[in-house]
Design a protein around this motif. Structure first.
Motif, mmCIF file in Angstrom:
data_model
loop_
_atom_site.group_PDB
_atom_site.id
_atom_site.type_symbol
_atom_site.label_atom_id
_atom_site.label_comp_id
_atom_site.label_asym_id
_atom_site.label_seq_id
_atom_site.Cartn_x
_atom_site.Cartn_y
_atom_site.Cartn_z
ATOM 1 N N SER A 27 7.016 -7.021 22.489
ATOM 2 C CA SER A 27 5.894 -6.541 23.305
ATOM 3 C C SER A 27 4.674 -6.301 22.414
ATOM 4 O O SER A 27 4.234 -5.177 22.221
ATOM 5 C CB SER A 27 6.298 -5.267 24.041
ATOM 6 O OG SER A 27 7.409 -5.509 24.882
ATOM 7 N N LEU A 29 0.827 -6.420 21.253
ATOM 8 C CA LEU A 29 -0.534 -6.412 21.764
ATOM 9 C C LEU A 29 -1.484 -7.073 20.775
ATOM 10 O O LEU A 29 -2.389 -7.798 21.173
ATOM 11 C CB LEU A 29 -1.003 -4.987 22.052
ATOM 12 C CG LEU A 29 -0.536 -4.379 23.380
ATOM 13 C CD1 LEU A 29 0.944 -4.028 23.333
ATOM 14 C CD2 LEU A 29 -1.372 -3.164 23.714
ATOM 15 N N SER A 30 -1.276 -6.814 19.497
ATOM 16 C CA SER A 30 -2.163 -7.377 18.494
ATOM 17 C C SER A 30 -1.461 -7.378 17.138
ATOM 18 O O SER A 30 -0.685 -6.475 16.839
ATOM 19 C CB SER A 30 -3.448 -6.560 18.391
ATOM 20 O OG SER A 30 -4.370 -7.185 17.536
ATOM 21 N N ALA A 101 2.168 -2.650 19.086
ATOM 22 C CA ALA A 101 3.128 -3.081 20.096
ATOM 23 C C ALA A 101 3.435 -1.945 21.057
ATOM 24 O O ALA A 101 3.191 -0.766 20.763
ATOM 25 C CB ALA A 101 4.416 -3.558 19.423
ATOM 26 N N TYR A 102 3.970 -2.330 22.217
ATOM 27 C CA TYR A 102 4.385 -1.345 23.216
ATOM 28 C C TYR A 102 5.876 -1.128 23.032
ATOM 29 O O TYR A 102 6.690 -1.974 23.397
ATOM 30 C CB TYR A 102 4.059 -1.864 24.616
ATOM 31 C CG TYR A 102 4.275 -0.835 25.709
ATOM 32 C CD1 TYR A 102 5.295 -0.967 26.643
ATOM 33 C CD2 TYR A 102 3.431 0.266 25.799
ATOM 34 C CE1 TYR A 102 5.476 -0.035 27.635
ATOM 35 C CE2 TYR A 102 3.609 1.211 26.800
ATOM 36 C CZ TYR A 102 4.634 1.056 27.716
ATOM 37 O OH TYR A 102 4.815 1.994 28.703
ATOM 38 N N TYR A 107 2.200 2.978 22.802
ATOM 39 C CA TYR A 107 1.564 1.971 21.949
ATOM 40 C C TYR A 107 1.559 2.500 20.519
ATOM 41 O O TYR A 107 1.056 3.592 20.253
ATOM 42 C CB TYR A 107 0.136 1.701 22.413
ATOM 43 C CG TYR A 107 0.061 1.075 23.776
ATOM 44 C CD1 TYR A 107 -0.136 1.857 24.914
ATOM 45 C CD2 TYR A 107 0.206 -0.294 23.939
ATOM 46 C CE1 TYR A 107 -0.197 1.291 26.173
ATOM 47 C CE2 TYR A 107 0.155 -0.874 25.188
ATOM 48 C CZ TYR A 107 -0.047 -0.071 26.308
ATOM 49 O OH TYR A 107 -0.092 -0.639 27.554
#
Length: 123
Positions: A27, A29-30, A101-102, A107
């Motif tokens: 998961s 995000l960046s 990440a989640y 987060y």
């Protein structure tokens, strides 16, 4: 969970080439900086090459001109092209990345490591 999975190590003769890959999954995000480290027997782990999210690169002096780090942000993957390999390049190579990440309903940005891949340079 976030995982980094490396591939591409092996046995190569001096002067040969190998290309390492490291794919991040989960998961995500960046992904910020992505790095390659190595650790030879009896030695400390050292930073070999680094690449920022914008593509700026840096190398340890011993590999400059021989190794090239690159990344494919669409695939969350970092590569290390190793040319003109020398016996002193023999080591376990580890991928490292700073990832947002989640995880566990929150987060979090932290460093992640791959499991390592063996590179042996020998005739």
């Amino acid at each position: 969970q976030v995982q980094l999975v490396e591939s591409g190590g092996g046995l190569v003769q001096p002067g040969g080439s190998l290309r390492l890959s490291c794919a991040a999954s989960g998961s995500i995000l960046s992904i910020y900086a992505m790095n390659w480290y190595r650790q030879a027997p009896g030695s400390q782990r050292e930073l070999v090459a680094a690449i920022t999210s914008g593509g700026s690169t840096d190398y340890v002096d011993s590999v400059k001109g021989r190794f090239t780090i690159s990344r494919d942000n669409a695939k969350n993957t970092v590569y290390l092209q190793m040319n003109s390999l020398k016996p002193e390049d023999t080591a376990i190579y580890y991928c490292n990345a700073h990832i947002l990440a989640y995880v566990s309903s929150t987060y979090t940005a932290r460093d992640y490591w791959g499991q390592g891949t063996q590179v042996t340079v020998s005739s």
